[in-house]
Write a protein that holds these residues in place. Structure first.
Motif, PDB file in Angstrom:
ATOM      1  N   GLY A 126      41.193  36.789  31.281  1.00 46.48           N
ATOM      2  CA  GLY A 126      40.383  37.969  31.033  1.00 46.48           C
ATOM      3  C   GLY A 126      39.788  37.973  29.644  1.00 46.48           C
ATOM      4  N   VAL A 151      39.772  31.811  34.587  1.00 46.94           N
ATOM      5  CA  VAL A 151      40.720  32.695  35.287  1.00 46.94           C
ATOM      6  C   VAL A 151      41.155  33.840  34.369  1.00 46.94           C
ATOM      7  CG1 VAL A 151      43.078  32.776  36.262  1.00 46.94           C
ATOM      8  CG2 VAL A 151      41.539  30.895  36.860  1.00 46.94           C
ATOM      9  N   LYS A 206      40.110  32.328  18.126  1.00 46.55           N
ATOM     10  CA  LYS A 206      41.372  31.728  18.601  1.00 46.55           C
ATOM     11  C   LYS A 206      41.329  31.359  20.082  1.00 46.55           C
ATOM     12  CE  LYS A 206      44.630  34.172  15.554  1.00 46.55           C
ATOM     13  NZ  LYS A 206      45.546  35.318  15.530  1.00 46.55           N
ATOM     14  N   ARG A 256      31.514  40.349  43.212  1.00 50.31           N
ATOM     15  CA  ARG A 256      32.157  39.405  44.144  1.00 50.31           C
ATOM     16  C   ARG A 256      31.945  39.849  45.590  1.00 50.31           C
ATOM     17  NH1 ARG A 256      38.119  38.623  41.311  1.00 50.31           N
ATOM     18  NH2 ARG A 256      37.461  37.419  39.501  1.00 50.31           N
ATOM     19  N   ALA A 315      34.166  37.115  30.540  1.00 48.87           N
ATOM     20  CA  ALA A 315      35.213  38.008  31.060  1.00 48.87           C
ATOM     21  C   ALA A 315      34.752  39.450  30.882  1.00 48.87           C
ATOM     22  CB  ALA A 315      36.525  37.786  30.322  1.00 48.87           C
ATOM     23  N   ILE A 316      35.309  40.296  31.713  1.00 47.20           N
ATOM     24  CA  ILE A 316      34.966  41.714  31.693  1.00 47.20           C
ATOM     25  C   ILE A 316      36.241  42.514  31.496  1.00 47.20           C
ATOM     26  CG2 ILE A 316      34.367  43.571  33.320  1.00 47.20           C
ATOM     27  CD1 ILE A 316      31.881  42.341  32.260  1.00 47.20           C
TER      28      ILE A 316
END
Ligand SMILES: NC(=O)c1ccc[n+]([C@@H]2O[C@H](COP(=O)([O-])OP(=O)(O)OC[C@H]3O[C@@H](n4cnc5c(N)ncnc54)[C@H](O)[C@@H]3O)[C@@H](O)[C@H]2O)c1
Ligand SMILES: CC(C)[C@H](C(=O)O)[C@@H](O)C(=O)O
Ligand SMILES: [Mg+2]
Length: 346
Positions: A279, A277, A289, A94, A74-75
């Motif tokens: 972030g 999906v 976690k 993308r 994730a970014i």
């Protein structure tokens, strides 16, 4: 089928590194001995941005082009102004790699908790357009910072772009047992874009007589996703609506920790990119976690995309078995990854 996978790995920010480590562990456990996995890690994200001011250079793009696929964690990080990494890295990639099919499956597996009443049948795929809509950066601001500031964010919808993603969604619906495709838009208000989407949808439908079709406004779709998610089989929708409804879809079908996605370039001209999906979840980063399941399921999508169907299915079966037996005792990111890797290898 290629017996070598040359994978770009982008852990990114926040929980990205944690979940990608587990994703790779399961990938290695799933691959047969004779498949050579080569990975190259890239340091895109907040750290690189702070060190160099760069998000994604031309040289980076050229290097990424050489891979068979990309695995992204994730970014996004609170230390970087909102949008800089999201636009400057994620959306840029993308768009440059023409990931126009953003595939986001949702399946509520047996034994998995859902906030919905009962245990509804949820098994649908959202085909989210990935390169157009309000995401293109077509807009601007005047009188910035004044009480009379004006901001525009134009939604770009081309007949070419809409038709190719709608056609892809029809083909996916055709290949599924229920053969049903729902167009989700807002054509009662966004009349120009809505007209284009609806017209193209109805035209392409003529080529797929076996596929049952319907249309739902996006606001109503959020109702049905909660009250009657079983009505959906394949959904096709624009970039922004798809972003929003797939977080909701995740929330009702096991949670954001299990929602996988693929940014697909169907022609294969550029590598496709697979990512959870969710972030970078800065609120839980570094604490062990994060649920790595979304990344593991994204690895399954990646394998299927590269032609490793049996290995993809094995990962999905391992996830289903693990989720079914999870219970309420919390496990760390690593414990979940280990458990999945053992099941996949076993
Ligand atoms: N594809 C991506 O790289 C991507 C996607 C969405 C958001 N982002 C970025 O991530 C940052 C944080 O965004 P956000 O807070 O809106 O969304 P988020 O998805 O990171 O987090 C939303 C909520 O879900 C929880 N969550 C997320 N992933 C989880 C996991 N694997 N296991 C357990 N809980 C999980 C978080 O703790 C948080 O409560 C922002 O910078 C945003 O732009 C990046
Ligand atoms: C981070 C952001 C640019 C991205 C999107 O809106 O597509 C994310 O929310 C996602 O769902 O992958
Ligand atoms: Mg999103």
């Amino acid at each position: 089928m290629s017996r070598r996978i040359n994978l770009a790995v982008i852990p990114g920010d926040g929980i990205g590194q944690e979940v990608v480590t587990q994703g790779l562990k399961v990938l290695r456990a799933a691959l047969p001995q004779d498949v050579k996995l080569e990975t190259q890690e890239y340091d895109f994200g907040a750290k690189r941005y702070h060190a160099t001011g760069e998000t994604l250079t031309d040289t980076d793009v050229e290097q990424l082009k050489g891979h068979d696929a990309i695995l992204l964690g994730a970014i996004g990080d609170p230390s970087v102004p909102s949008g800089v990494l999201e636009r400057g890295f994620l959306l840029k990639l993308r768009f440059l790699f023409d990931h126009h099919v953003n595939l986001r499956p949702s399946k509520l597996l047996p034994g998995v908790a859902t906030p919905l009443a009962g245990q509804p049948e949820i098994d649908f795929v959202v085909v989210r357009e990935g390169t157009e809509g309000p995401y293109t950066g077509n807009g601007g601001t005047i009188r910035k910072g004044t009480p009379h500031e004006v901001a525009t964010e134009v939604s770009v919808n081309t007949a070419f772009g809409v038709e190719r993603v709608v056609r892809d969604a029809f083909a996916r619906a055709q290949a599924r047992p229920r053969k049903k495709l729902t167009l989700v838009h807002k054509n009662n208000v966004l009349a120009f874009a809505g007209h284009l989407w609806t017209n193209v949808f109805n035209e392409v439908a003529k080529e797929f007589p076996e596929v049952t079709t319907d249309y739902i406004h996006v606001d109503a779709a959020t109702i049905y996703l909660v009250t009657d998610p079983g009505r959906f089989d394949v959904i096709v929708t624009d970039n922004l609506f798809g972003d929003i409804i797939t977080d909701l879809a995740a929330a009702v079908s096991g949670g954001i920790g299990v929602a996988a996605s693929g940014n697909i370039n169907p022609s294969g001209e550029f590598p496709s990119m697979f990512e959870p999906v969710h972030g970078s979840a800065p609120d839980i980063a570094g604490q062990g976690k994060a649920d790595p399941t979304a990344t593991v399921l994204s690895v399954a999508l990646l394998l299927r995309h590269l032609g490793y169907e049996a290995e993809a299915a094995r990962i999905e079966e391992a996830v289903a078995a693990d989720l079914g037996e999870r219970g309420t005792a919390p496990r760390t990111t690593e414990e979940i990854g280990d458990a999945l890797a053992v099941r996949v290898a076993g």
